[in-house]
Enzyme design. Structure first.
Site, short mmCIF file in Angstrom:
data_model
loop_
_atom_site.label_atom_id
_atom_site.label_comp_id
_atom_site.label_asym_id
_atom_site.label_seq_id
_atom_site.Cartn_x
_atom_site.Cartn_y
_atom_site.Cartn_z
CG HIS B 79 -1.58 1.30 1.50
ND1 HIS B 79 -2.62 1.80 0.75
CD2 HIS B 79 -1.36 2.25 2.45
CE1 HIS B 79 -3.00 2.98 1.23
NE2 HIS B 79 -2.25 3.28 2.26
CG ASP B 108 6.60 17.45 -26.64
OD1 ASP B 108 5.70 16.95 -27.34
OD2 ASP B 108 7.01 16.91 -25.58
CD1 TRP B 144 6.19 3.76 3.84
CD2 TRP B 144 7.51 4.36 2.14
NE1 TRP B 144 6.58 5.06 4.05
CE2 TRP B 144 7.38 5.46 3.02
CE3 TRP B 144 8.29 4.50 0.99
CZ2 TRP B 144 8.02 6.68 2.81
CZ3 TRP B 144 8.93 5.73 0.77
CH2 TRP B 144 8.79 6.80 1.67
CB SER B 172 10.71 6.12 -14.16
OG SER B 172 9.64 6.94 -14.50
CB SER B 173 12.00 9.56 -10.38
OG SER B 173 10.82 8.98 -9.95
CG HIS B 256 12.36 15.00 5.44
ND1 HIS B 256 11.27 14.67 6.22
CD2 HIS B 256 12.16 16.27 5.04
CE1 HIS B 256 10.49 15.73 6.32
NE2 HIS B 256 11.01 16.71 5.61
CD GLU B 258 9.59 10.27 -2.68
OE1 GLU B 258 10.52 10.65 -3.43
OE2 GLU B 258 8.48 9.91 -3.13
CE1 TYR B 260 10.23 18.19 4.06
CE2 TYR B 260 8.45 19.69 3.55
CZ TYR B 260 9.24 19.06 4.48
OH TYR B 260 9.05 19.28 5.81
CB SER B 271 -0.10 29.03 -6.09
OG SER B 271 0.60 28.86 -4.87
CG HIS B 305 12.18 14.80 11.20
ND1 HIS B 305 12.24 15.92 10.44
CD2 HIS B 305 11.38 13.95 10.51
CE1 HIS B 305 11.54 15.75 9.32
NE2 HIS B 305 11.01 14.56 9.35
CG HIS B 306 11.82 10.45 9.14
ND1 HIS B 306 10.47 10.41 8.83
CD2 HIS B 306 12.33 11.47 8.40
CE1 HIS B 306 10.19 11.35 7.95
NE2 HIS B 306 11.30 12.02 7.67
CB THR B 331 5.30 25.11 5.76
OG1 THR B 331 6.54 24.43 5.57
CG2 THR B 331 4.20 24.28 5.16
CE LYS B 334 4.08 27.24 -1.24
NZ LYS B 334 4.62 28.23 -2.17
NE ARG B 453 3.89 3.71 10.72
CZ ARG B 453 4.66 4.38 9.86
NH1 ARG B 453 5.54 5.23 10.31
NH2 ARG B 453 4.52 4.21 8.58
#
Lengths: 388, 528, 190
Positions: B79, B108, B144, B172-173, B256, B258, B260, B271, B305-306, B331, B334, B453
């Site tokens: 998932h 293009d 994951w 790909s990315s 991390h 990732e 963002y 926006s 922080h993880h 943040t 914004k 979790r």
């Protein structure tokens, strides 16, 4: 049409909410908030949590307030000619600096509490905590006692065959016992994968990492029973290895330690005595339920393709040497761990004998039993093929 | 102006798309490739969503009813992987493909053939990943975030296919990001300076740089895993002198930024939509660019922080706590800017605006729980509980996913030439809004109350709110079938859309016809 | 393709390579960082131990704990579990290990220390935990040496140090369901 749909949806959700509201647990603040806990540190942590929470609520009220106001006051109907302002450096600076200052204010008490938590210099009592798949082992260094702590909830409750007890999934066979008011230091590590030892009431959570020690400490002022969980995914039974700590008055603790030390001495005697097959099978059944059922199942059938069956297994029926070897050393490259350090000689002999005598194995195999002295001799490598 | 554009003008068979199914296989057109990415991500969203339904069904009541714990762990792992790498990221890439060339006035993407390759390796990667469900030992079951040694020494054989799949997704990315950056840096229409670029383009420029920086690190991490598993090395194995915590550092150095990567394009979309439906120019355009840039830079120095509970030294924990708290500042800027855009605007509430407003409110709530998580001593009580699950689902579902839905509603008239059905769109919105909150808000509570979790079962005091959460999940899941219906219906027909589509919409994409011609801006527009 | 585009593509591809290399560089970087700051709690071989052997300082408690990682059935325990030593003085200790299986095995010990900020003051001149592998034949037993000195500069608030050793089997194979030894007749697929 869609109005009708939303009305029906609203009605059902309202009904659901009312149902939840009227249920007992909803009334309890405990069920939706962090515990205050029973130590000075846990109360500080709770205080920090609530402080940050209310600051966030306050900021939310302001920001969402302006937003919701705008959503009602500045619809196209009410304000057909929108303003055109679109930048203001002063305002941008203001709402950068003010939040920054608020954060600094939050960081100060947080840093103080964290520094206190990191004081791992020594404990009156040092307990080595080892996470296993899927149980905990505790070794008290000064008093030289040790034991395993397994989930004691019946598999039948998990399988919904019998009603669930009050402490479903939060009960163990051997809780950790510590005295009130003393500084306890936990030296936390793991046996296989990463686990994590969490006691919410003490505000302790440290990962249990194989090969390394993480420390945590606590001083609990209030006697009671406190329950915690494993909080790092560690494989299939991650959700089934809880922690229970009982905090008792000093004299009760002393008696418990003495009892445990006596048990250890008795265990040595038990190893030497002569055991009958029936005695071993009876003792072995309890050990099997605790340690083996998760994979090999109560009926010894295992799970096809993943965990081998013991009922009718060739090794269990006819190969006592290999059977012993597997229990003592595990199976390399597979999930079967070595139990040499987890089971006493008596328990090891009992559980092996139990499997050799259950599920028709006694009738279909050589029926050989294993006695505690066999295990001692295995460890001393005096076992020869003929004796088996 | 480039030689390529001129030769296109003289080329006979570029008047429209090719015929037949192979059109989709060989296309180098950014609009087609955008469509492919979007449909692929929708399919992945439904598959990942089905897995979520299995998870929530098992968690509906205490006790094990539906699946075994081993399979449950496979569901939660897949998932996460599918939603992150199969739904959110490809959806944003699809939007990038459709919109960036039009928004900058380019014909293009810079590398159209590599663009095709970037897309087509994705179904291959996910086929490999999903087929692991049928392999001996089952699919990956280690979350994951695949921490070692659970994902190395103790992993099922399918872990090798998982690693292969991740390598392909990463490729790909990376290729996609190179394409995005080159397009934005080199193909803007004359007169379009960087500061004149629309914010969605800015958000993707920054995101693409982040991807280039961190996807190779993920590739390194999974390669090290591969070597530990198959070639006897000990990067993460203490027995050989390695360290399981090293894995976490390398993973989160990727992980991390990732997250963002998964939210910055959402900021860009929001926006655009708030500006259009407030009929008022976005407040603080320059500030918004700076905010996104600071968020991106800061995202590199907060990874641990993880890892607050792995036993980092005090100095490290303090540093990461302060740095993480700091990200709240840009943040917040914004959010304030969006609200100020609405203030004294002239607002209407079409479906894209509903989703965009919900994004601002609910993402902010996710941000608040994030701020709480940043406070290290408090995090000792939150880490690895449902409080974290609530946090990241708030920023990802009513965050990233809502912004993607908002974008679809907003731009689908441009893509198809047809207006979507407004009443159905609003119904989808309300069902999703209610569903998402009923699912995830109670998860804050059960996490605080003590539920860890990644567990298939729980103690009795968590039962009531788990049931509520599951009901919300079923509602949210079912609502997405409605979304599928709406999208298909719109593709097939609807009220015709004008080029401008929305009153007050700004940007080059609104100067071309709806549906946008197969080739747009073959001649670059003049930008003032 | 125009020059500008080519240049950007080359630069970006180079950036990808740099970041790939960076991820591998993290390994030695991590180790170096840990050694310098003492962050992972591992005590490494000390070259400055001599300088710590000055006058005898104060008395502190020393505790040795051991653990066998999964699949490591040896007997492995400290010869002395808890003792009092003086800072500034050389101290020798041993760990007893015995291979109780009927196969030759190679073990490896990983050390860890608590409290973590004691790490920089515990200087080990010799430790079996520095060895890449300890080979024991079936039934063989051994006393493994540790030679260390605790620097006098050890912060006053540290009154007790715990040295932990986890012993691993160097030869653990991977992959749950593959690779089983075909000599062993187990039920399907282990």
């Amino acid at each position: 049409m869609f109005n009708k749909a939303t009305t029906t949806i609203n009605k059902s959700l309202a009904a659901l909410f009312l149902a939840a509201l009227s249920s007992k647990s909803f009334a309890a603040w405990d069920d939706i908030n962090m515990t205050e806990g029973v130590t000075a540190i846990s109360k500080e942590v709770f205080g920090l949590h609530m402080l940050i929470f209310w600051i966030c609520v306050a900021i939310g009220i302001v920001v969402f307030g302006v937003m919701f106001y705008s959503m009602f006051a500045f619809t196209k109907k009410k304000n057909p000619n929108p303003s055109t302002f679109h930048e203001n450096t002063k305002v941008e600076l203001a709402w950068t600096i003010v939040p920054f200052l608020i954060l600094v204010l939050m960081a100060i008490p947080a840093s103080n509490t964290l520094t206190k938590i990191y004081d791992d210099t020594a404990g009156d009592i040092n307990i080595q905590v080892i996470g296993y798949q899927w149980k905990w082992e505790y070794r008290y260094l000064e008093d030289n006692i040790g034991f395993f702590s397994n989930l004691s909830t019946d598999q039948d409750e998990i399988d919904n065959n019998t009603p669930k007890g009050e402490h479903y999934l939060e009960e163990v066979d051997e809780p950790v016992i510590i005295p009130v008011g003393k500084k306890i230091r936990f030296l936390i590590t793991a046996n296989d994968v990463i686990h994590s030892w969490w006691m919410p009431d003490f505000a302790i959570k440290q990962d249990a990492i194989p090969g390394f020690i993480n420390t945590a400490w606590t001083i609990v002022d209030k006697p009671g029973t406190y329950r915690g969980k494993c909080t790092e995914l560690c494989g299939k039974n991650h959700g089934f290895m809880p922690i229970v700590v009982k905090v008792v008055p000093q004299d009760e603790y002393d008696i418990w330690v003495a009892t445990k030390q006596e048990e250890a001495l008795k265990m040595a005697e038990l190893t030497e005595k002569t055991w009958s097959a029936e005695e071993l099978v009876q003792r072995g059944e309890g050990i099997y339920q605790k340690n083996c059922v998760a994979c090999h199942q109560s009926n010894g059938a295992g799970i096809v393709g993943i965990f081998p069956a013991l009922a009718g297994s060739d090794i269990v029926l006819n190969d006592k040497a290999r059977h012993l070897e597997i229990l003592m050393e595990g199976v390399q490259g597979a999930a079967m761990a070595s139990y040499a350090n987890q089971l006493s000689e008596v328990d090891m002999a009992a559980v092996i004998t139990y499997t050799r005598r259950s599920w028709g194995n006694a009738e279909n195999g050589d029926g050989k039993i294993v006695v505690p002295t066999d295990i001692v001799e295995y460890k001393n490598l005096k076992l020869k093929e003929e004796e088996i | 102006m480039s030689a390529v554009i001129e030769s296109h003008d003289h080329d006979d068979h570029h008047h429209g798309p090719a015929e037949g199914l192979t059109r989709w296989l060989y296309t180098t057109n950014h609009k087609d490739i955008g469509t492919l990415y979007l449909w692929f991500s929708f399919a992945m969203f439904l598959i990942g969503g089905a897995m979520a339904m299995v998870i929530r069904a098992e968690l509906f009541q205490p006790g094990m009813q539906i699946v075994e714990p081993e399979f449950y762990n496979q569901m939660l792992t897949l998932h996460g992987l599918i939603m992150v790498f199969g739904a959110v990221m490809p959806a944003f890439v699809g939007l990038a493909n459709w919109l960036i060339p039009m928004m900058v006035g380019a014909p293009d993407m810079a590398l159209p053939r590599m663009n095709n390759l970037s897309f087509w390796i994705l179904p291959v990667a996910f086929f490999i990943l999903l087929s692991s469900l049928f392999m001996e030992g089952g699919a990956p079951n280690f979350g994951w975030t695949f921490y070692a040694p659970l994902s190395t020494t103790y992993a099922p054989p399918s872990v090798t296919f998982f690693i292969f799949s991740v390598h392909i997704m990463g490729a790909s990315s990376i290729m996609g990001s190179i394409n995005v950056i080159v397009t934005i840096m080199n193909m803007r229409a004359p007169g379009m300076t960087l500061m004149k670029m629309p914010l969605f383009v800015w958000s993707w420029l920054i995101t693409a740089y982040l991807l280039i920086a961190v996807m190779p690190v993920l590739a390194g991490a999974v390669t090290m895993m591969l070597m530990d598993i198959h070639f006897g090395t000990s990067f993460f194995n203490a027995a050989g002198g390695g360290d399981p915590v090293l894995f976490q550092h390398i993973f989160w150095f990727f992980g991390h930024p990732e997250v963002y990567i998964m939210i910055l394009p959402a900021f860009g979309i929001t926006s655009h939509i708030i500006e259009t439906f407030s009929r008022k120019q976005l407040f603080g355009h320059t500030s918004m660019v700076w905010a996104m840039t600071s968020i991106a830079i800061l995202s590199f120095v907060v990874w641990a922080h993880h890892m607050f509970t792995v036993g980092l030294p005090l100095a490290a924990e303090l540093f990461f706590m302060w740095a993480t708290m700091l990200i709240a500042v840009p943040t917040g800027v914004k959010v304030f800017n969006w609200v100020t855009t609405m203030f004294k605007g002239s607002i209407t509430y079409e479906t894209p605006m509903l989703f965009a407003i919900a994004f601002v409110v609910l993402f902010t709530i996710g941000g608040f729980s994030g701020l709480m998580l940043a406070i290290t001593p408090a995090d000792f009580q939150y880490h690895d509980t449902y409080f974290v699950v609530a946090h990241f689902h708030y920023v990802l579902v009513p965050g990233a996913i809502f912004s993607i839905m908002a974008a679809v509603y907003y731009w689908i008239p441009k893509w198809t030439g047809n207006m979507y059905d407004e009443r159905l769109g609003r119904l989808h919105f309300w069902l999703s809004f209610i569903g998402v909150n009923v699912t995830f808000f109670p998860q804050h509570w059960i996490g605080l109350a003590g539920m860890p979790r990644r567990v298939p079962d729980y103690a009795l005091q968590f039962a009531d709110w788990n049931m509520v959460s599951s009901v919300g999940a079923f509602l949210f899941g079912a609502s997405q079938i409605l979304f599928l219906f709406i999208v298909i219906k719109t593709v097939m027909g609807g009220k015709k859309a004008s080029p401008e589509v929305w009153e007050g919409a700004r940007g080059l994409e609104w100067t071309v016809d709806s549906p946008a011609p197969y080739h747009t801006f073959s001649t670059p527009p003049k930008v003032s | 393709m125009n020059k500008g585009r080519k240049k950007t593509i080359i630069l970006l591809s180079f950036a990808v390579l740099v970041m790939w290399n960076f991820s591998w560089a993290l390994i030695p970087l991590y180790d170096a960082f840990c050694e310098v700051t003492g962050l992972n709690g591992k005590v490494t071989q000390s070259s400055s131990a001599e300088s710590s052997m000055t006058a005898e300082g104060r008395e502190i408690g020393l505790q040795f704990i051991s653990h066998n990682n999964a699949g490591m059935p040896w007997v492995f325990k400290p010869s002395q579990r808890a003792l009092k030593i003086k800072t500034g003085a050389l101290h020798e200790a041993t760990f007893y290990a015995k291979n109780t299986t009927n196969k030759t095995m190679i073990g490896r010990a990983v050390n860890s220390i608590a409290p973590s900020n004691a790490k920089n003051y515990v200087k080990k001149i010799e430790c079996f935990c520095f060895e890449e592998g300890i080979e024991l034949k079936p039934g063989e037993e051994i006393y493994l040496p540790i030679k260390m000195v605790v620097d006098n500069e050890l912060p006053k608030e540290i009154k007790n140090i715990v040295l932990s050793y986890t012993i691993f089997d160097s030869n653990i194979k991977h992959n749950l369901i593959m690779d089983h030894d075909s000599n062993h007749e187990m039920e399907p697929s282990l």
